[in-house]
Design a protein around this motif. Structure first.
Motif, short mmCIF file in Angstrom:
data_model
loop_
_atom_site.label_atom_id
_atom_site.label_comp_id
_atom_site.label_asym_id
_atom_site.label_seq_id
_atom_site.Cartn_x
_atom_site.Cartn_y
_atom_site.Cartn_z
N GLY A 179 0.78 -1.23 0.00
CA GLY A 179 0.00 0.00 0.00
C GLY A 179 0.82 1.28 0.00
N SER A 180 2.07 1.21 -0.44
CA SER A 180 2.93 2.39 -0.46
C SER A 180 2.47 3.36 -1.56
CB SER A 180 4.37 1.97 -0.72
OG SER A 180 5.23 3.09 -0.82
N PRO A 181 2.49 4.67 -1.31
CA PRO A 181 2.10 5.65 -2.32
C PRO A 181 2.97 5.53 -3.57
CG PRO A 181 2.24 6.69 -0.17
CD PRO A 181 2.82 5.31 -0.01
N ILE A 182 2.40 5.79 -4.72
CA ILE A 182 3.07 5.54 -5.99
C ILE A 182 4.37 6.32 -6.12
CG2 ILE A 182 1.65 7.27 -7.17
CD1 ILE A 182 1.89 5.49 -9.70
N LEU A 183 4.40 7.58 -5.72
CA LEU A 183 5.62 8.38 -5.87
C LEU A 183 6.73 7.83 -4.98
CD1 LEU A 183 7.03 10.74 -7.19
CD2 LEU A 183 6.14 12.22 -5.38
N ARG A 184 6.37 7.46 -3.76
CA ARG A 184 7.36 6.94 -2.83
C ARG A 184 7.95 5.63 -3.35
NH1 ARG A 184 5.24 5.98 3.11
NH2 ARG A 184 4.96 8.23 2.90
N ARG A 185 7.09 4.74 -3.81
CA ARG A 185 7.61 3.45 -4.27
C ARG A 185 8.39 3.59 -5.57
NH1 ARG A 185 1.67 2.15 -5.45
NH2 ARG A 185 1.52 1.95 -7.72
N ARG A 186 8.00 4.53 -6.43
CA ARG A 186 8.75 4.73 -7.67
C ARG A 186 10.16 5.25 -7.37
NH1 ARG A 186 6.82 5.16 -12.74
NH2 ARG A 186 5.65 3.37 -11.93
N CYS A 187 10.27 6.19 -6.45
CA CYS A 187 11.59 6.72 -6.08
C CYS A 187 12.45 5.64 -5.43
CB CYS A 187 11.43 7.91 -5.13
SG CYS A 187 10.75 9.39 -5.90
N ARG A 188 11.83 4.85 -4.56
CA ARG A 188 12.56 3.77 -3.89
C ARG A 188 13.06 2.74 -4.91
NH1 ARG A 188 15.62 1.42 0.05
NH2 ARG A 188 14.91 -0.66 0.59
N ALA A 189 12.22 2.38 -5.86
CA ALA A 189 12.61 1.40 -6.88
C ALA A 189 13.78 1.92 -7.71
CB ALA A 189 11.42 1.07 -7.78
N GLN A 190 13.72 3.17 -8.10
CA GLN A 190 14.79 3.75 -8.92
C GLN A 190 16.09 3.85 -8.14
OE1 GLN A 190 12.86 7.35 -10.25
NE2 GLN A 190 11.93 6.33 -12.02
N GLU A 191 15.99 4.16 -6.84
CA GLU A 191 17.20 4.21 -6.00
C GLU A 191 17.84 2.84 -5.90
OE1 GLU A 191 15.83 5.70 -2.29
OE2 GLU A 191 15.65 7.79 -2.97
N ALA A 239 16.39 0.81 -16.23
CA ALA A 239 15.20 0.93 -15.38
C ALA A 239 13.89 0.77 -16.14
CB ALA A 239 15.21 2.28 -14.65
N GLU A 240 13.86 1.18 -17.41
CA GLU A 240 12.61 1.11 -18.17
C GLU A 240 12.57 -0.08 -19.12
OE1 GLU A 240 10.19 3.00 -17.16
OE2 GLU A 240 11.67 3.80 -15.74
N HIS A 241 13.58 -0.95 -19.05
CA HIS A 241 13.59 -2.13 -19.90
C HIS A 241 12.73 -3.24 -19.29
CE1 HIS A 241 16.94 0.02 -21.62
NE2 HIS A 241 17.16 -0.93 -22.51
N ARG A 242 12.12 -4.02 -20.18
CA ARG A 242 11.36 -5.18 -19.73
C ARG A 242 12.31 -6.38 -19.58
NH1 ARG A 242 5.49 -4.93 -22.87
NH2 ARG A 242 4.91 -2.84 -22.11
N PRO A 243 11.88 -7.42 -18.86
CA PRO A 243 12.77 -8.56 -18.60
C PRO A 243 13.41 -9.15 -19.85
CG PRO A 243 10.87 -8.70 -17.17
CD PRO A 243 10.62 -7.54 -18.09
N ASN A 244 12.66 -9.25 -20.96
CA ASN A 244 13.23 -9.87 -22.16
C ASN A 244 14.28 -8.99 -22.83
OD1 ASN A 244 11.64 -7.90 -23.34
ND2 ASN A 244 10.47 -9.30 -24.63
N GLN A 245 14.46 -7.77 -22.32
CA GLN A 245 15.50 -6.88 -22.83
C GLN A 245 16.73 -6.85 -21.92
OE1 GLN A 245 12.73 -3.49 -22.86
NE2 GLN A 245 12.96 -3.38 -25.09
N LEU A 246 16.73 -7.71 -20.91
CA LEU A 246 17.81 -7.75 -19.93
C LEU A 246 18.52 -9.10 -19.98
CD1 LEU A 246 15.83 -6.27 -16.89
CD2 LEU A 246 17.37 -5.02 -18.42
N SER A 247 19.81 -9.09 -19.63
CA SER A 247 20.53 -10.35 -19.51
C SER A 247 20.07 -11.08 -18.25
CB SER A 247 22.03 -10.07 -19.41
OG SER A 247 22.34 -9.45 -18.18
#
Length: 213
Positions: free
Chosen positions: A116-128, A139-147
């Protein structure tokens, strides 16, 4: 002196298969202190993953005692166990278990969505977290674009999203080539140095003797 963070006393688990009782774990005794790096080593089918699932509150033992930070969890209700899984433990799997239609950032955010974390808080945490693991440029790649190694680091970031005091890895390098495996091992070592308790399941007997700088 405080007691162990995780303590299993005479823990056994069995399944009923028709008229037969199938043992999986038998009288396991285990103590893990906060901040330790532990490898659970054994052959396939020896019950390693089942033991990890009990530690991570994904399964209950048939008999025995499990204490987390001194508190018994055997009588804990489903809501309490779900909260512990969400807030206390971070899970890292062999096959990553990333959602293919989501970006790396969105995959990392998933535990915080359920919390239930607010979207802005969780987005910043994920990027950090992705930046700290060297994946800010993915950060914006999907799994099939990653090794494979990058996907596993995304899954580690996801495990840390809600804190991840205890990181549980089930054969986390099993699907990786040797170079990617070393990178992921280095990530776990770094997180251990930062104070996380790390518990890894592996069939590789080299794990216990690996130096933790």
């Amino acid at each position: 002196m405080s007691g162990p963070l995780i303590e299993l006393v005479s823990v056994s688990l069995h399944y009923q298969a028709g008229d037969e009782i199938v043992p999986v774990l038998n009288e396991i005794n285990l103590k893990i202190n906060a901040g330790e790096f532990v490898a659970i080593v054994g052959a396939s089918g020896s019950g390693k993953t089942t033991l990890l699932n009990i530690i991570g509150c994904l399964a209950r033992p048939s008999t025995g005692t499990y204490r987390l930070n001194g508190s018994s969890l055997l009588e804990a209700d489903r809501e309490t166990l779900a909260r512990l899984r969400r807030e206390y433990f971070g899970f890292v799997f062999q096959r990553y278990n990333l959602l293919p239609h989501l970006s790396a950032t969105e995959n990392v955010e998933v535990p915080a969505v359920y919390a239930g974390s607010p979207i802005l808080r969780r987005r910043c945490r994920a990027q950090e977290l992705l930046t700290s693991l060297g994946l800010d440029h993915r950060a914006e790649h999907r799994p099939n674009q990653l090794s494979g190694g990058q996907q596993q680091r995304v899954s580690i970031a996801r495990a840390l999203m809600n804190g991840g005091k205890v990181l549980l890895g089930d054969e986390p390098t099993g699907a990786l080539d040797s170079t990617s495996a070393r990178e992921v091992i280095g990530t776990f070592k770094s997180l251990h140095r930062q104070g996380h308790t790390v518990i890894l399941v592996t069939h590789d007997e080299k794990w216990p003797s690996m130096p933790i700088e």
